[in-house]
Enzyme design. Structure first.
Site, PDB file in Angstrom:
ATOM      1  N   SER A  16     -17.376   8.743  -8.072  1.00 38.45           N
ATOM      2  CA  SER A  16     -16.779   7.794  -9.020  1.00 38.45           C
ATOM      3  C   SER A  16     -17.443   6.417  -8.908  1.00 38.45           C
ATOM      4  O   SER A  16     -18.065   6.098  -7.892  1.00 38.45           O
ATOM      5  CB  SER A  16     -15.277   7.682  -8.676  1.00 38.45           C
ATOM      6  OG  SER A  16     -14.643   6.655  -9.390  1.00 38.45           O
ATOM      7  N   SER A 138     -17.307  -6.200   0.341  1.00 38.90           N
ATOM      8  CA  SER A 138     -16.677  -6.789  -0.850  1.00 38.90           C
ATOM      9  C   SER A 138     -16.687  -8.310  -0.709  1.00 38.90           C
ATOM     10  O   SER A 138     -16.785  -8.832   0.411  1.00 38.90           O
ATOM     11  CB  SER A 138     -15.233  -6.302  -0.936  1.00 38.90           C
ATOM     12  OG  SER A 138     -14.546  -6.945  -1.979  1.00 38.90           O
ATOM     13  N   TYR A 151      -6.956  -4.524   2.950  1.00 30.12           N
ATOM     14  CA  TYR A 151      -8.307  -4.274   2.401  1.00 30.12           C
ATOM     15  C   TYR A 151      -9.267  -5.348   2.892  1.00 30.12           C
ATOM     16  O   TYR A 151     -10.364  -5.055   3.383  1.00 30.12           O
ATOM     17  CB  TYR A 151      -8.203  -4.271   0.876  1.00 30.12           C
ATOM     18  CG  TYR A 151      -9.499  -4.048   0.125  1.00 30.12           C
ATOM     19  CD1 TYR A 151     -10.150  -2.819   0.157  1.00 30.12           C
ATOM     20  CD2 TYR A 151     -10.056  -5.069  -0.659  1.00 30.12           C
ATOM     21  CE1 TYR A 151     -11.324  -2.611  -0.564  1.00 30.12           C
ATOM     22  CE2 TYR A 151     -11.226  -4.866  -1.384  1.00 30.12           C
ATOM     23  CZ  TYR A 151     -11.852  -3.638  -1.328  1.00 30.12           C
ATOM     24  OH  TYR A 151     -13.017  -3.434  -2.048  1.00 30.12           O
ATOM     25  N   LYS A 155     -12.627  -5.084   5.167  1.00 30.25           N
ATOM     26  CA  LYS A 155     -13.923  -5.484   4.594  1.00 30.25           C
ATOM     27  C   LYS A 155     -14.547  -6.645   5.384  1.00 30.25           C
ATOM     28  O   LYS A 155     -15.776  -6.727   5.504  1.00 30.25           O
ATOM     29  CB  LYS A 155     -13.766  -5.839   3.113  1.00 30.25           C
ATOM     30  CG  LYS A 155     -13.400  -4.642   2.229  1.00 30.25           C
ATOM     31  CD  LYS A 155     -14.533  -3.600   2.159  1.00 30.25           C
ATOM     32  CE  LYS A 155     -14.294  -2.531   1.119  1.00 30.25           C
ATOM     33  NZ  LYS A 155     -15.382  -1.541   1.050  1.00 30.25           N
ATOM     34  N   THR A 186     -14.437  -0.265 -12.352  1.00 32.84           N
ATOM     35  CA  THR A 186     -14.388   1.119 -11.849  1.00 32.84           C
ATOM     36  C   THR A 186     -12.919   1.543 -11.744  1.00 32.84           C
ATOM     37  O   THR A 186     -12.026   0.824 -12.173  1.00 32.84           O
ATOM     38  CB  THR A 186     -15.012   1.224 -10.439  1.00 32.84           C
ATOM     39  OG1 THR A 186     -14.165   0.516  -9.533  1.00 32.84           O
ATOM     40  CG2 THR A 186     -16.420   0.649 -10.380  1.00 32.84           C
TER      41      THR A 186
HETATM   42  N1  LIG Z   1     -14.773  -2.112  -8.067  1.00 31.14           N
HETATM   43  C1  LIG Z   1     -14.734  -3.291  -7.486  1.00 31.14           C
HETATM   44  O1  LIG Z   1     -14.320  -4.291  -8.117  1.00 31.14           O
HETATM   45  C2  LIG Z   1     -15.216  -3.450  -6.066  1.00 31.14           C
HETATM   46  C3  LIG Z   1     -15.348  -4.758  -5.570  1.00 31.14           C
HETATM   47  C4  LIG Z   1     -15.783  -4.927  -4.265  1.00 31.14           C
HETATM   48  C5  LIG Z   1     -16.066  -3.836  -3.478  1.00 31.14           C
HETATM   49  N2  LIG Z   1     -15.924  -2.575  -3.976  1.00 31.14           N
HETATM   50  C6  LIG Z   1     -16.218  -1.455  -3.079  1.00 31.14           C
HETATM   51  O2  LIG Z   1     -17.115  -0.570  -3.734  1.00 31.14           O
HETATM   52  C7  LIG Z   1     -16.967   0.737  -3.164  1.00 31.14           C
HETATM   53  C8  LIG Z   1     -16.881   1.762  -4.284  1.00 31.14           C
HETATM   54  O3  LIG Z   1     -15.667   1.546  -5.018  1.00 31.14           O
HETATM   55  P1  LIG Z   1     -15.543   1.774  -6.592  1.00 31.14           P
HETATM   56  O4  LIG Z   1     -15.236   0.461  -7.192  1.00 31.14           O
HETATM   57  O5  LIG Z   1     -16.656   2.568  -7.090  1.00 31.14           O
HETATM   58  O6  LIG Z   1     -14.145   2.605  -6.613  1.00 31.14           O
HETATM   59  P2  LIG Z   1     -13.766   4.062  -7.107  1.00 31.14           P
HETATM   60  O7  LIG Z   1     -14.223   4.277  -8.501  1.00 31.14           O
HETATM   61  O8  LIG Z   1     -12.299   4.191  -6.813  1.00 31.14           O
HETATM   62  O9  LIG Z   1     -14.604   5.026  -6.143  1.00 31.14           O
HETATM   63  C9  LIG Z   1     -14.267   5.139  -4.787  1.00 31.14           C
HETATM   64  C10 LIG Z   1     -15.051   6.287  -4.172  1.00 31.14           C
HETATM   65  O10 LIG Z   1     -14.668   6.403  -2.787  1.00 31.14           O
HETATM   66  C11 LIG Z   1     -14.303   7.757  -2.516  1.00 31.14           C
HETATM   67  N3  LIG Z   1     -13.257   7.829  -1.502  1.00 31.14           N
HETATM   68  C12 LIG Z   1     -12.043   7.214  -1.504  1.00 31.14           C
HETATM   69  N4  LIG Z   1     -11.327   7.610  -0.453  1.00 31.14           N
HETATM   70  C13 LIG Z   1     -12.100   8.502   0.245  1.00 31.14           C
HETATM   71  C14 LIG Z   1     -11.902   9.282   1.404  1.00 31.14           C
HETATM   72  N5  LIG Z   1     -10.737   9.270   2.096  1.00 31.14           N
HETATM   73  N6  LIG Z   1     -12.902  10.078   1.836  1.00 31.14           N
HETATM   74  C15 LIG Z   1     -14.069  10.148   1.142  1.00 31.14           C
HETATM   75  N7  LIG Z   1     -14.308   9.444   0.026  1.00 31.14           N
HETATM   76  C16 LIG Z   1     -13.328   8.637  -0.426  1.00 31.14           C
HETATM   77  C17 LIG Z   1     -13.815   8.305  -3.857  1.00 31.14           C
HETATM   78  O11 LIG Z   1     -14.011   9.718  -3.933  1.00 31.14           O
HETATM   79  P3  LIG Z   1     -12.874  10.842  -3.805  1.00 31.14           P
HETATM   80  O12 LIG Z   1     -11.621  10.311  -4.411  1.00 31.14           O
HETATM   81  O13 LIG Z   1     -13.472  12.009  -4.531  1.00 31.14           O
HETATM   82  O14 LIG Z   1     -12.760  11.097  -2.338  1.00 31.14           O
HETATM   83  C18 LIG Z   1     -14.758   7.615  -4.839  1.00 31.14           C
HETATM   84  O15 LIG Z   1     -15.942   8.358  -4.978  1.00 31.14           O
HETATM   85  C19 LIG Z   1     -15.729   0.678  -2.269  1.00 31.14           C
HETATM   86  O16 LIG Z   1     -16.121   0.535  -0.920  1.00 31.14           O
HETATM   87  C20 LIG Z   1     -15.019  -0.583  -2.734  1.00 31.14           C
HETATM   88  O17 LIG Z   1     -14.221  -1.155  -1.737  1.00 31.14           O
HETATM   89  C21 LIG Z   1     -15.503  -2.371  -5.251  1.00 31.14           C
END
Ligand SMILES: NC(=O)c1ccc[n+]([C@@H]2O[C@H](COP(=O)([O-])OP(=O)(O)OC[C@H]3O[C@@H](n4cnc5c(N)ncnc54)[C@H](OP(=O)(O)O)[C@@H]3O)[C@@H](O)[C@H]2O)c1
Length: 259
Positions: A16, A138, A151, A155, A186
């Site tokens: 995702s 993050s 969180y 982080k 996302t």
């Molecule tokens: N979106 C933002 O605004 C933002 C901002 C700062 C940092 N980030 C960071 O970016 C990274 C990616 O997030 P995203 O925004 O792409 O969110 P997302 O769309 O919710 O994707 C999260 C991913 O992490 C996997 N995941 C969650 N729990 C897991 C577990 N227990 N074991 C294995 N995999 C797991 C999910 O896969 P499954 O559910 O299939 O396991 C999914 O592929 C994260 O570290 C997040 O903290 C995001």
């Protein structure tokens, strides 16, 4: 400039958002991928539609010890050049309304799993003569805001871990990149934990108004190619917040408390 073509790159959270966009762009650039997350069906259909040959390696990172045992066997048979610790789970709840267990769950996925996988892979990278360990932290790992106490804690912690690892591996040709995204559009808010550990289950306007996952992935890949140590990715206040924290901490704290 590091090359992507022909490299074996292990992406966690590939089912995702940012991880999915990374997988698409890395495969298009000629990488062989190891795709990890819990949702095996999503990973399989992703591997099938990407150019090249890729391995689906389902992993639940909420239990890092179990994940380590599984990955240990796996690494005997495959040579990984770049690990991208991207999997993560966010939070939307006030500190005083959040169960203690939720803090632990946030640490397991966002911090301990990164420590586990990075420590496992680093000796292989050293033996191979070098490589990259990339961790997606993050802006919440630089600046604390409301509703993110668990969180943010995880982080912040992962940035400290990466800083230490970078220093310790500096003379071994293993590059350590920390990525600090601001808001990215996302499923992160939808999947975020609330105070009792249940999923928020809805979008958040801040994330919906952020940069695209594709743009975030593009900047991460560029940073890997340029051997960067740390990048902040985003737009608006979420992009400039780390700089404000450094030079105008009082102003930023007042802004955050008012929001
Ligand atoms: N979106 C933002 O605004 C933002 C901002 C700062 C940092 N980030 C960071 O970016 C990274 C990616 O997030 P995203 O925004 O792409 O969110 P997302 O769309 O919710 O994707 C999260 C991913 O992490 C996997 N995941 C969650 N729990 C897991 C577990 N227990 N074991 C294995 N995999 C797991 C999910 O896969 P499954 O559910 O299939 O396991 C999914 O592929 C994260 O570290 C997040 O903290 C995001």
């Amino acid at each position: 400039m590091s090359t992507i073509n022909g490299k074996t790159i292990w992406v966690t959270g590939a089912s995702s958002g940012i991880g999915l966009a990374l997988a698409e762009q890395l495969a298009a650039a000629g990488a062989n991928l190891v795709l990890s997350a819990r949702n095996q069906d999503k990973l399989k259909s992703l591997a099938d539609r990407l150019p090249g040959t890729h391995i689906v390696f389902p992993l639940d990172l909420s239990r890092p010890e179990k994940a380590m045992a599984k990955a240990d066997h796996f690494l005997e048979d495959i040579q990984v050049d770049i690990l991208i610790n991207n999997a993560g789970i966010s939070q939307r709840s006030l500190a005083l309304e959040t169960d203690f267990e939720v803090y632990r769950d946030l640490m397991e996925v966002n911090y301990f799993s990164v420590v586990a996988l990075s420590k496992m892979l680093a000796p292989h990278l050293i033996q191979q003569g070098g490589g990259h360990i990339v961790t997606v932290s993050s802006v919440a790992g630089k600046v604390g805001t409301k509703h993110r106490s668990g969180y943010s804690g995880a982080k912040f912690a992962v940035i400290g871990f990466m800083d230490c690892l970078r220093a310790e591996l500096a003379d071994k040709n293993v590059r350590c990149l920390t990525v600090c995204p601001g808001f990215v559009h996302t499923q992160i808010a939808h999947n975020a934990l609330t105070g009792d550990g249940s999923q928020l289950g809805k979008a958040d306007p801040d994330n919906a108004g952020g940069i695209s996952a594709e743009e975030c992935a593009r900047q991460i890949i560029q940073a890997i190619q340029r051997n960067k140590d740390e990048i902040v990715v985003g737009k608006g206040l979420s992009k400039v917040a780390p700089m404000l924290q450094r030079f105008f901490p009082g102003l930023l704290r007042r802004l955050i408390a008012r929001r």
